[in-house]
Design a protein around this motif. Structure first.
Motif, PDB file in Angstrom:
ATOM      1  N   ARG A 178       0.796  -1.226   0.000  1.00 29.00           N
ATOM      2  CA  ARG A 178       0.000   0.000   0.000  1.00 29.00           C
ATOM      3  C   ARG A 178       0.830   1.278   0.000  1.00 29.00           C
ATOM      4  O   ARG A 178       0.643   2.151  -0.844  1.00 29.00           O
ATOM      5  CB  ARG A 178      -0.926  -0.001   1.214  1.00 29.00           C
ATOM      6  CG  ARG A 178      -1.874  -1.202   1.276  1.00 29.00           C
ATOM      7  CD  ARG A 178      -2.556  -1.309   2.623  1.00 29.00           C
ATOM      8  NE  ARG A 178      -1.580  -1.426   3.716  1.00 29.00           N
ATOM      9  CZ  ARG A 178      -1.887  -1.699   4.966  1.00 29.00           C
ATOM     10  NH1 ARG A 178      -3.155  -1.869   5.315  1.00 29.00           N
ATOM     11  NH2 ARG A 178      -0.952  -1.791   5.889  1.00 29.00           N
ATOM     12  N   THR A 179       1.726   1.430   0.978  1.00 28.45           N
ATOM     13  CA  THR A 179       2.438   2.691   1.178  1.00 28.45           C
ATOM     14  C   THR A 179       3.849   2.405   1.691  1.00 28.45           C
ATOM     15  O   THR A 179       4.183   1.253   2.005  1.00 28.45           O
ATOM     16  CB  THR A 179       1.720   3.569   2.231  1.00 28.45           C
ATOM     17  OG1 THR A 179       1.869   2.970   3.529  1.00 28.45           O
ATOM     18  CG2 THR A 179       0.235   3.742   1.896  1.00 28.45           C
ATOM     19  N   PRO A 180       4.693   3.443   1.814  1.00 29.26           N
ATOM     20  CA  PRO A 180       6.040   3.221   2.349  1.00 29.26           C
ATOM     21  C   PRO A 180       6.060   2.566   3.726  1.00 29.26           C
ATOM     22  O   PRO A 180       7.052   1.923   4.087  1.00 29.26           O
ATOM     23  CB  PRO A 180       6.621   4.634   2.404  1.00 29.26           C
ATOM     24  CG  PRO A 180       5.939   5.355   1.291  1.00 29.26           C
ATOM     25  CD  PRO A 180       4.533   4.833   1.311  1.00 29.26           C
ATOM     26  N   LYS A 181       4.995   2.691   4.506  1.00 31.75           N
ATOM     27  CA  LYS A 181       4.951   2.040   5.822  1.00 31.75           C
ATOM     28  C   LYS A 181       5.017   0.513   5.703  1.00 31.75           C
ATOM     29  O   LYS A 181       5.343  -0.166   6.677  1.00 31.75           O
ATOM     30  CB  LYS A 181       3.681   2.447   6.563  1.00 31.75           C
ATOM     31  CG  LYS A 181       3.637   3.924   6.949  1.00 31.75           C
ATOM     32  CD  LYS A 181       2.342   4.272   7.661  1.00 31.75           C
ATOM     33  CE  LYS A 181       2.293   5.738   8.036  1.00 31.75           C
ATOM     34  NZ  LYS A 181       1.025   6.116   8.714  1.00 31.75           N
ATOM     35  N   ASP A 182       4.689  -0.003   4.523  1.00 34.09           N
ATOM     36  CA  ASP A 182       4.673  -1.450   4.314  1.00 34.09           C
ATOM     37  C   ASP A 182       5.950  -1.972   3.671  1.00 34.09           C
ATOM     38  O   ASP A 182       6.029  -3.146   3.292  1.00 34.09           O
ATOM     39  CB  ASP A 182       3.490  -1.828   3.405  1.00 34.09           C
ATOM     40  CG  ASP A 182       2.152  -1.379   3.961  1.00 34.09           C
ATOM     41  OD1 ASP A 182       1.982  -1.444   5.196  1.00 34.09           O
ATOM     42  OD2 ASP A 182       1.286  -0.964   3.170  1.00 34.09           O
TER      43      ASP A 182
END
Length: 204
Positions: A178-182
């Motif tokens: 999904r996003t850089p957090k992942d």
């Protein structure tokens, strides 16, 4: 002491085995201006840590400027131009997100042909954030289980994909997040799929 040391030894053995499986592997990261910086730099570093040769491929082979969360970031040198590469040169493909980067690449026929080549050969492809836009235009998402940044969810559903809200989804060699957090989960699965090689369920 042996009881506490055994899991560490097993983990070390797994890491050595994984690294050996990546020996001689080559991966392309396709991007242009406005890619999300961490979504290129982190996968590249993770792959290189496994001994994988990584090439940044840009449309013209020139440097590309990153988008770093809220503003323009550093310029990254490209290793190859699209005109100088073919999907047969690589074992896997990584597509960083960012808002501007995939929006431009999804309108580039040469980029779409390059992407399709990996699917046709059953090779792993990893796409994060807005990058599934490129896969939609390449015509390779129908029937696939995927995730993305939330704003791309409806686009994927309309193109025939099964969209789920998970940090990383793996579907026969197709890795999406999904996003850089992942990124940690994304990178781990990318490395696993690369080690496994071709996937019969990965197709255009």
């Amino acid at each position: 002491m042996s009881g506490g040391g055994r899991p560490l030894m097993e983990q070390h053995d797994q890491e050595v085995t994984m690294s050996q499986a990546q020996s001689g592997k080559r991966v392309a990261i396709l991007a242009t201006h406005g890619f999300e910086e961490s979504e290129l730099s982190a996968p590249r570093a993770a792959l290189r840590s496994q001994g994988v040769e990584v090439h940044v491929v840009s449309p013209d082979g020139k440097g590309i400027r990153a988008w770093a969360e809220t503003d323009w970031g550093d310029t990254y040198e490209a290793d190859k131009a699209l005109s100088d590469v073919d999907s047969t040169d690589y074992h896997a493909l990584v597509l960083p997100g960012g808002l501007f980067n995939p929006d431009e690449l999804r309108l580039n026929d040469q980029a779409l042909d390059f992407v399709r080549g990996f699917f046709e050969a059953g090779k792993p492809v990893a796409a994060i954030c807005h990058a599934p836009w490129i896969l939609i235009n390449a015509g390779v998402v129908e029937g696939r289980r995927m995730t993305s940044v939330a704003s791309v969810a409806e686009d994927l559903k309309n193109a025939g994909a099964e969209w789920v809200d998970e940090k990383v989804v793996v579907d026969n060699g197709l890795v999406t997040s999904r996003t850089p957090k992942d990124l940690d989960a994304f990178n781990d699965k990318l490395i696993e799929e690369l080690a496994e090689g071709r996937h019969s369920g990965q197709h255009a």
